[in-house]
Design a protein around this motif. Structure first.
Motif, short mmCIF file in Angstrom:
data_model
loop_
_atom_site.label_atom_id
_atom_site.label_comp_id
_atom_site.label_asym_id
_atom_site.label_seq_id
_atom_site.Cartn_x
_atom_site.Cartn_y
_atom_site.Cartn_z
N VAL A 52 0.77 -1.28 0.09
CA VAL A 52 0.39 0.24 -0.11
C VAL A 52 1.14 1.28 0.15
CG1 VAL A 52 -1.76 1.23 1.61
CG2 VAL A 52 -2.15 -1.35 1.28
N ALA A 53 0.56 1.71 -0.74
CA ALA A 53 0.99 3.82 -1.37
C ALA A 53 0.09 4.86 0.37
CB ALA A 53 1.53 3.83 -2.68
N MET A 54 1.06 5.19 0.42
CA MET A 54 0.02 6.65 1.23
C MET A 54 0.58 7.84 1.22
SD MET A 54 1.01 5.45 5.14
CE MET A 54 0.51 3.80 4.33
N GLU A 55 -0.52 8.75 1.33
CA GLU A 55 0.23 10.04 1.40
C GLU A 55 -0.95 10.53 2.87
OE1 GLU A 55 0.41 14.80 -1.24
OE2 GLU A 55 0.10 12.13 -2.12
N MET A 56 0.34 11.60 3.28
CA MET A 56 -0.15 11.96 4.61
C MET A 56 -0.81 12.81 4.44
SD MET A 56 2.29 12.74 8.21
CE MET A 56 2.53 14.31 7.49
N ILE A 57 -2.63 13.13 5.41
CA ILE A 57 -3.16 14.22 5.33
C ILE A 57 -2.73 15.30 6.42
CG2 ILE A 57 -5.62 14.79 5.71
CD1 ILE A 57 -4.53 13.70 2.85
N ARG A 58 -2.99 14.32 7.28
CA ARG A 58 -2.41 15.24 9.17
C ARG A 58 -1.52 14.68 10.14
NH1 ARG A 58 -8.07 17.34 9.54
NH2 ARG A 58 -6.77 19.65 9.92
N THR A 59 -1.58 15.03 11.44
CA THR A 59 -0.81 13.98 12.13
C THR A 59 -1.48 13.99 13.59
OG1 THR A 59 1.09 13.67 11.38
CG2 THR A 59 1.99 13.12 13.59
N LEU A 60 -1.58 13.11 13.98
CA LEU A 60 -2.45 13.22 15.18
C LEU A 60 -1.73 12.50 16.50
CD1 LEU A 60 -6.24 12.24 13.97
CD2 LEU A 60 -5.11 14.05 13.87
N ARG A 61 -1.91 13.54 17.74
CA ARG A 61 -1.20 13.17 19.03
C ARG A 61 -2.98 12.53 20.06
NH1 ARG A 61 2.48 18.58 20.37
NH2 ARG A 61 3.60 17.59 19.06
N ALA B 187 -4.47 5.80 1.10
CA ALA B 187 -3.67 5.30 1.15
C ALA B 187 -4.21 4.68 -0.46
CB ALA B 187 -3.96 3.91 1.77
N TRP B 188 -3.25 4.19 -1.30
CA TRP B 188 -3.74 2.98 -2.91
C TRP B 188 -3.24 1.92 -2.58
CZ3 TRP B 188 -1.94 7.93 -2.31
CH2 TRP B 188 0.13 7.73 -2.61
N PRO B 189 -3.54 1.31 -3.71
CA PRO B 189 -2.77 0.08 -3.71
C PRO B 189 -0.98 0.64 -4.52
CG PRO B 189 -4.54 -0.01 -4.78
CD PRO B 189 -4.52 0.90 -4.22
N GLN B 190 0.12 0.13 -4.13
CA GLN B 190 0.97 0.79 -5.27
C GLN B 190 1.73 0.08 -6.01
OE1 GLN B 190 3.85 -1.60 -2.17
NE2 GLN B 190 5.29 0.59 -1.67
N ASN B 191 1.13 -0.40 -6.82
CA ASN B 191 1.18 -0.48 -7.99
C ASN B 191 0.19 0.03 -8.67
OD1 ASN B 191 3.33 -2.43 -7.25
ND2 ASN B 191 2.13 -4.34 -7.35
N ASP B 192 -0.61 0.21 -8.21
CA ASP B 192 -1.52 1.05 -9.23
C ASP B 192 -1.06 2.61 -9.30
OD1 ASP B 192 -3.39 -0.99 -8.50
OD2 ASP B 192 -5.02 0.32 -7.75
N HIS B 193 -1.58 3.22 -10.35
CA HIS B 193 -1.02 4.49 -11.11
C HIS B 193 -2.26 5.40 -10.09
CE1 HIS B 193 -0.19 7.96 -14.30
NE2 HIS B 193 -1.32 7.68 -13.67
N LEU B 194 -2.47 6.47 -9.85
CA LEU B 194 -2.95 7.68 -9.19
C LEU B 194 -3.77 8.02 -10.02
CD1 LEU B 194 -3.65 7.79 -6.50
CD2 LEU B 194 -1.84 10.04 -5.78
N SER B 195 -5.31 8.48 -10.44
CA SER B 195 -5.76 9.17 -11.32
C SER B 195 -5.43 10.50 -11.00
CB SER B 195 -7.15 8.36 -11.60
OG SER B 195 -7.85 9.03 -10.52
N ARG B 196 -6.12 11.12 -12.17
CA ARG B 196 -6.19 13.05 -12.11
C ARG B 196 -7.09 12.80 -10.82
NH1 ARG B 196 -8.63 14.38 -16.14
NH2 ARG B 196 -7.82 16.82 -15.29
N ARG B 197 -8.54 12.14 -10.93
CA ARG B 197 -9.93 12.54 -10.09
C ARG B 197 -8.52 11.42 -8.04
NH1 ARG B 197 -10.97 8.94 -14.05
NH2 ARG B 197 -10.44 6.98 -12.90
N ALA B 198 -8.24 11.18 -8.42
CA ALA B 198 -7.73 10.37 -7.04
C ALA B 198 -6.64 11.68 -6.38
CB ALA B 198 -6.83 9.31 -7.12
N ALA B 199 -5.76 12.10 -7.29
CA ALA B 199 -5.05 13.26 -7.03
C ALA B 199 -5.44 14.24 -6.42
CB ALA B 199 -3.77 13.39 -8.23
N ALA B 200 -6.39 15.13 -6.70
CA ALA B 200 -7.73 16.35 -7.06
C ALA B 200 -8.26 15.77 -5.05
CB ALA B 200 -8.62 15.71 -8.39
#
Length: 308
Positions: free
Chosen positions: A160-169, A276-289
């Motif tokens: 799984v690949a991922m991009e952070m949105i925020r960090t919580l304590r 998160a998204w499957p690591q081998n998947d290409h991130l679509s323009r929709r998902a990136a938006a």
């Protein structure tokens, strides 16, 4: 090598899998049942595998090879939709559909902005949402039901690949009348002898158990619920404490009883909210938006439990 099957055939397979029957799939695709059956029969012939198990009078189910191909079919159709969107509306205008998974307790805090502000920015994009626990979201990502998922980074597993949105304590939720409610921070040892009200939607129990284990504290669980509002209401009535990650905008229960959020000591690790998204998947323009919107939304709407 050019595939010898069509996107339409893959769409028929997805429709049957989603609806559970040839008849319902035909209605969804606005074609005859015979067209659905012929399309999938031809797809099976071209792929050389049986995709569906037919149960006369009881619909159909996917075979094991069919389940694997279904996930790939969803991804191929999503990629094709992305190509079409780019061709018809180059630049910032997005079209097509996107399926988003969302961890249940995050839904009321993030989805309204997506349904409102994001939808206004991208009226041609159809957004569907699947809410669930961590294991539900991972399954949805891996089988292609969801293209991306908003959730916690921990316990998502490999691939799984991922991009952070925020960090919580992490913090401790207490009734306003609790003896420790006016403290600037607490340790789990401070609450070791008190009853714990457990939020049981995974991965929360595992995370809390890990926090308690690292603090050498044996919890005394007196209530457990997968409903966050039940947990908050029980705590507000003074029936126990509950370690939490996500901070609610208002410190009151649904019954209107006051709650207090007391930070845990700084040695407790932070937790990441990610897409998160499957690591081998290409991130679509929709998902990136969607990811870009969520990151901007998080920046513009900070919360007190957020790590800095």
């Amino acid at each position: 090598m050019v595939p010898n099957f069509s996107l339409r055939q893959l769409g028929y397979l997805v429709a049957v899998a989603d609806s559970g029957s040839m008849t319902a799939a035909a209605e969804a695709e606005h074609v005859s049942q015979a067209a659905i059956s012929a399309g999938i029969n031809d797809l099976e012939r071209r792929l050389g595998v049986r995709l569906l198990a037919r149960h006369p009078g009881h619909g159909v189910s996917l075979t094991e090879p069919g389940l694997g191909i279904l996930a790939d079919a969803r991804r191929v159709l999503a990629a094709a939709s992305d190509v079409l969107s780019q061709a018809r509306a180059p630049g910032s205008d997005l079209r097509g559909s996107l399926a988003l998974g969302c961890f249940t307790t995050m839904a009321p805090l993030y989805l309204p902005a997506l349904y409102d502000s994001f939808a206004i920015q991208h009226p041609g994009l159809e957004l569907t949402v699947v809410e669930g626990a961590q294991e539900d979201l991972r399954r949805a990502l891996m089988n292609g039901t969801c293209e991306i998922a908003l959730t916690y980074a921990n316990r998502l597993g490999p691939g799984v690949a991922m991009e952070m949105i925020r960090t919580l304590r992490p913090y401790v939720l207490l009734a306003a009348s609790h003896a420790l409610a006016d403290r600037e921070s607490v340790t789990l040892h401070d609450l070791a002898d008190e009853p714990l009200v457990q939020f049981s939607l995974h991965p929360s129990p595992n995370d809390i158990e890990e926090l308690l284990r690292n603090a050498a504290v044996t919890p005394k669980v007196v209530h457990s619920s997968p409903n966050i509002e039940v947990v908050r209401s029980l705590v507000a009535r003074g029936l126990g404490y509950s370690p939490m990650l996500q901070r609610w905008p208002m410190n009151v229960s649904l019954e209107g009883l006051p709650l207090v959020c007391v930070p845990l000591e700084s040695t407790v690790p932070d937790y990441r909210v990610v897409v998160a998204w499957p690591q081998n998947d290409h991130l679509s323009r929709r998902a990136a938006a969607v990811i870009s919107f969520l990151r901007t939304h998080a920046t513009e709407h900070p919360i007190r439990a957020e790590a800095v």
